[in-house]
Design a protein around this motif. Structure first.
Motif, mmCIF file in Angstrom:
data_model
loop_
_atom_site.group_PDB
_atom_site.id
_atom_site.type_symbol
_atom_site.label_atom_id
_atom_site.label_comp_id
_atom_site.label_asym_id
_atom_site.label_seq_id
_atom_site.Cartn_x
_atom_site.Cartn_y
_atom_site.Cartn_z
ATOM 1 N N GLN B 161 81.594 29.361 62.952
ATOM 2 C CA GLN B 161 82.398 28.427 62.168
ATOM 3 C C GLN B 161 83.392 29.174 61.269
ATOM 4 O OE1 GLN B 161 81.944 25.355 63.014
ATOM 5 N NE2 GLN B 161 83.616 24.683 61.685
ATOM 6 N N THR B 162 82.866 30.208 60.569
ATOM 7 C CA THR B 162 83.735 30.993 59.677
ATOM 8 C C THR B 162 84.816 31.694 60.492
ATOM 9 O OG1 THR B 162 81.751 31.403 58.381
ATOM 10 C CG2 THR B 162 83.665 32.700 57.816
ATOM 11 N N ALA B 163 84.417 32.237 61.632
ATOM 12 C CA ALA B 163 85.372 32.963 62.468
ATOM 13 C C ALA B 163 86.490 32.029 62.925
ATOM 14 C CB ALA B 163 84.649 33.566 63.668
ATOM 15 N N LYS B 164 86.126 30.831 63.328
ATOM 16 C CA LYS B 164 87.126 29.862 63.809
ATOM 17 C C LYS B 164 88.121 29.533 62.698
ATOM 18 C CE LYS B 164 87.143 25.325 66.032
ATOM 19 N NZ LYS B 164 87.638 25.443 67.361
ATOM 20 N N HIS B 165 87.577 29.311 61.518
ATOM 21 C CA HIS B 165 88.396 28.964 60.361
ATOM 22 C C HIS B 165 89.357 30.113 60.026
ATOM 23 C CE1 HIS B 165 89.350 26.969 56.646
ATOM 24 N NE2 HIS B 165 89.027 28.053 55.966
ATOM 25 N N LEU B 166 88.802 31.327 60.017
ATOM 26 C CA LEU B 166 89.619 32.490 59.654
ATOM 27 C C LEU B 166 90.662 32.808 60.722
ATOM 28 C CD1 LEU B 166 87.014 34.854 57.993
ATOM 29 C CD2 LEU B 166 89.007 33.832 56.928
ATOM 30 N N ARG B 167 90.302 32.558 61.976
ATOM 31 C CA ARG B 167 91.271 32.798 63.063
ATOM 32 C C ARG B 167 92.499 31.918 62.873
ATOM 33 N NH1 ARG B 167 86.912 33.408 66.711
ATOM 34 N NH2 ARG B 167 86.997 31.230 67.334
ATOM 35 N N ALA B 168 92.235 30.647 62.545
ATOM 36 C CA ALA B 168 93.352 29.720 62.353
ATOM 37 C C ALA B 168 94.231 30.197 61.196
ATOM 38 C CB ALA B 168 92.805 28.325 62.065
ATOM 39 N N GLU B 169 93.595 30.638 60.117
ATOM 40 C CA GLU B 169 94.359 31.117 58.957
ATOM 41 C C GLU B 169 95.150 32.377 59.306
ATOM 42 O OE1 GLU B 169 92.301 31.673 55.307
ATOM 43 O OE2 GLU B 169 91.446 29.659 55.347
ATOM 44 N N LEU B 170 94.479 33.251 60.040
ATOM 45 C CA LEU B 170 95.115 34.511 60.422
ATOM 46 C C LEU B 170 96.335 34.260 61.304
ATOM 47 C CD1 LEU B 170 94.937 37.600 60.335
ATOM 48 C CD2 LEU B 170 93.475 37.490 62.336
ATOM 49 N N LYS B 171 96.187 33.360 62.229
ATOM 50 C CA LYS B 171 97.278 33.029 63.159
ATOM 51 C C LYS B 171 98.466 32.467 62.369
ATOM 52 C CE LYS B 171 98.995 31.833 67.299
ATOM 53 N NZ LYS B 171 99.565 32.828 68.167
ATOM 54 N N GLN B 172 98.163 31.607 61.424
ATOM 55 C CA GLN B 172 99.218 31.005 60.617
ATOM 56 C C GLN B 172 99.922 32.071 59.775
ATOM 57 O OE1 GLN B 172 97.791 28.082 57.852
ATOM 58 N NE2 GLN B 172 99.832 27.654 57.065
ATOM 59 N N LEU B 173 99.097 32.925 59.171
ATOM 60 C CA LEU B 173 99.621 33.998 58.324
ATOM 61 C C LEU B 173 100.520 34.936 59.122
ATOM 62 C CD1 LEU B 173 99.020 34.728 55.358
ATOM 63 C CD2 LEU B 173 97.393 36.401 56.207
ATOM 64 N N GLN B 174 100.050 35.279 60.313
ATOM 65 C CA GLN B 174 100.823 36.183 61.169
ATOM 66 C C GLN B 174 102.160 35.556 61.521
ATOM 67 O OE1 GLN B 174 101.600 36.013 64.672
ATOM 68 N NE2 GLN B 174 102.403 38.105 64.761
ATOM 69 N N GLY B 175 102.153 34.268 61.778
ATOM 70 C CA GLY B 175 103.388 33.559 62.092
ATOM 71 C C GLY B 175 104.341 33.566 60.902
ATOM 72 N N GLU B 176 103.784 33.351 59.723
ATOM 73 C CA GLU B 176 104.626 33.304 58.512
ATOM 74 C C GLU B 176 105.215 34.668 58.192
ATOM 75 O OE1 GLU B 176 101.991 29.784 56.409
ATOM 76 O OE2 GLU B 176 102.106 31.747 55.435
ATOM 77 N N LEU B 177 104.376 35.709 58.276
ATOM 78 C CA LEU B 177 104.837 37.057 57.913
ATOM 79 C C LEU B 177 105.635 37.704 59.034
ATOM 80 C CD1 LEU B 177 101.561 38.366 56.209
ATOM 81 C CD2 LEU B 177 103.583 37.449 55.087
#
Lengths: 253, 357
Positions: B161-177
């Motif tokens: 569950q944590t991994a799924k949540h963090l993956r989504a955040e990471l993907k978004q962050l990578q897109g933004e940066l």
């Protein structure tokens, strides 16, 4: 129940108090062959007072303390410096390790006859003995501590843009501290044991020398005073470094 | 952010690996343990000697030390410095680069805020949970605004569950940066979720480099197919919409009902474990039921794989040993198949023509 918790450290003293009471009773009842060979605790305390008041104990104690501090600090600094170089640079480790391995097992007092001939009987002799006594174990623990630091931390620091010197100072040395402290703690006590032995054999001043003189004059109470001083100092030095280690590393270990 | 080029990299198991990663792309290196994924990351980071060339925006970095490559590296074990608190861990690279104290404070504060860990700033790593550690490690890797971000199985120690949540955040962050990112994993679902493109690595060589759907529906080699679970992949001749979200495709004469919305379907895929097989005709009416003949039986680890010829098509099914033993299935015998509708994956036609039936 907080007051009970606060009292807890006091319980550690109980066996000592019982031992002192037993000592006093056994000596007073002369269960041992005569008070001369086994003076009661109160007599030892009395002698401690006399020796302190007339300055004999203070003079000898500070002579020993000075030697221990100078020898121990110099030996430890040298041990940490050489140990850091050996732990960090493979080439230094390869070059020096065989020599260290050969010299480390020699007991510090084993150097005494040689040093008496090389240095002569003066202040430098006990300081050198303490230096040797502290140098090798601190060096050994420093090398072990540094070489045991997980390489991943070094790699991580490298990718974060740190130079080798910075990695050594900010990652490797802090992570090696627990090992270094172990060396310092053990040798702080050992330095006192060694200085007493050295003073008994070769130096005319200091707690060891006072013990030797007491032996010659059959003053068992003075010998016991000296032994108590030695025990307290060994314990204090070891506890000081244990406290320091706790203070520096406990929050992250 | 740089365009990365690896030319003829040789190191350990990696033999003559060449690979290009586009500017701001998130490329997933997908492969089994020991395939050479971490080795490649270490080569890019400059943490290992290698043969070949690593090029950022046309500039070879082979003689540039790891500390000068401006790379953010998130290690598999995270490797947070245990003797530094969260804020100091994040500030490490900035201090190493002798950035002004005030700027360090600002940067650390903004990263703590961005990663939602402001309340942890004075904690030591030993008092952090897995997810918190992961965020701190990410913050540390991002602190010096790296040109390239390398992530080595960053979610492997986290619960699902944590991994799924963090993956989504990471993907978004990578897109933004917009940081060019290489993400290593051995998990296909994780790769599909994260990747712009996937590079499948097998025994030290890149087997396929393509967008996730293409890797899944058009595996270039047996190694890739095996890695993704050897799905049944069927070309669709034509399709018709039955109702909103449900279509019927024809695959070599087999009419298969699929849940799908969008463009025309070019291929469908289904894992062997998602095809139910029986030696007797299942009762009642239903969709996606076929009768065929068993043509091969193979024992694979703790399961049995059967090839079943249905019309022109061969379908591979899989079932556990103990269930297979209870059935009378053997080569040449008749078998009944049910394709699990919800498990059928579709690959949309990238061209404009729709093969409506």
């Amino acid at each position: 129940m907080k007051w009970l918790k606060k009292l807890r450290p006091g319980w550690g003293l109980l066996p000592i108090v019982i031992m002192l009471v037993l000592w006093e009773v056994i000596a007073r009842l002369e269960l041992f062959p005569g008070q001369f060979f086994f003076p009661p605790f109160s007599t030892v305390v009395q002698e401690f007072y006399y020796l302190t008041v007339n300055g004999v104990l203070g003079d000898n104690f500070f002579s020993s303390l000075g030697r221990v501090l100078i020898g121990f600090i110099a030996g430890s600094i040298a041990g940490i410096l050489v140990g850091t170089i050996m732990g960090w640079k493979d080439i230094a480790h390869k070059a020096l390790n065989p020599i260290i391995n050969m010299l480390y097992p020699i007991p510090a007092l084993g150097w005494l006859p040689l040093l008496m001939l090389w240095i002569g009987i003066n202040e430098l002799l006990p300081i050198t003995i303490i230096f040797i006594c502290s140098f090798f174990p601190v060096l050994y623990n420093t090398v072990t501590g540094i070489r045991n630091v997980d390489k991943d931390y070094i790699q991580a620091a490298r990718t974060l843009g740190a130079s080798d010197a910075r990695i050594l100072a900010t990652v490797v040395m802090p992570l090696a501290l627990p090992n270094i402290f172990t060396g310092l703690r053990l040798e702080a006590g050992m330095a006192w044991r060694v200085i007493i032995a050295a003073e008994m054999v070769a130096i005319p001043t200091g707690i060891g020398a006072l013990m030797m003189k007491a032996t010659n004059t059959m003053r068992i109470d003075i010998i016991i005073v000296c032994l108590i001083v030695l025990a307290v100092m060994c314990l204090s030095f070891e506890r000081f470094f244990a406290y320091l280690e706790e203070k520096v590393t406990a929050k992250w270990r | 952010m740089p365009h990365i080029e690896l030319k003829n990299i040789c190191k350990h198991i990696c033999r003559d690996v060449s690979l290009e990663i586009n500017d701001s792309e998130l490329l997933v290196l997908l492969g089994h343990s020991g395939a050479g994924k971490t080795t490649l990351l270490n080569v890019i980071a400059g943490l290992a000697d290698y043969e070949g060339s690593v090029i950022f925006d046309g500039v070879p970095l082979d003689k540039v030390a790891a500390s000068k490559r401006k790379i953010g590296y998130l290690f598999q074990e995270l490797v947070l410095f245990p003797h530094l608190d969260v804020a100091s861990n994040i500030a490490y690279s900035l201090k190493a680069q002798k950035v002004h104290k005030e700027k360090i404070r600002h940067r650390v504060d903004s990263l703590l805020k961005m990663l939602k860990i402001t309340h942890l700033s004075s904690r030591y790593p030993k008092k952090l949970s897995g997810g918190e550690k992961q965020r701190v490690a990410l913050g540390r890797a991002l602190a010096c605004a790296p040109k390239v971000l390398l992530l080595d199985e960053p979610m492997s120690s986290l619960d699902g569950q944590t991994a799924k949540h963090l993956r989504a955040e990471l993907k978004q962050l990578q897109g933004e940066l917009g940081i060019t990112t290489i993400y290593v994993t051995h998990d296909l679902a994780e790769a599909e979720e994260m990747a712009d493109r996937i590079a499948v690595i097998h025994n030290g060589s890149i087997e396929q480099l393509a967008p996730p759907d293409e890797v899944f529906f058009y595996p270039k080699s047996e190694a890739v197919s095996d890695f993704i679970g050897a799905p049944n992949i069927l070309d669709c001749d034509c399709y018709r919409e039955l109702e909103q979200g449900v279509i019927e495709v024809s695959c070599g004469g087999l009419p298969i009902i699929v849940a799908h919305e969008g463009n025309a379907v070019q291929r469908i895929a289904l894992f062997p474990r998602d095809i139910y097989i029986s030696d007797t005709c299942p009762p009642g009416a239903g969709v996606n039921r076929f009768k065929g003949t068993v043509t091969d039986v193979r024992y694979v680890d703790d399961s049995v794989r059967l090839d079943v010829q249905v019309g022109e098509k061969k379908l591979v099914t899989e079932l556990p040993h103990h269930i297979f033993d209870e059935m009378e299935l053997a080569v040449g015998k008749e078998a009944y198949l049910i394709l699990k509708l919800r498990r059928i994956r579709t690959y949309e036609c990238k061209c404009n023509h729709n093969k409506r039936g």
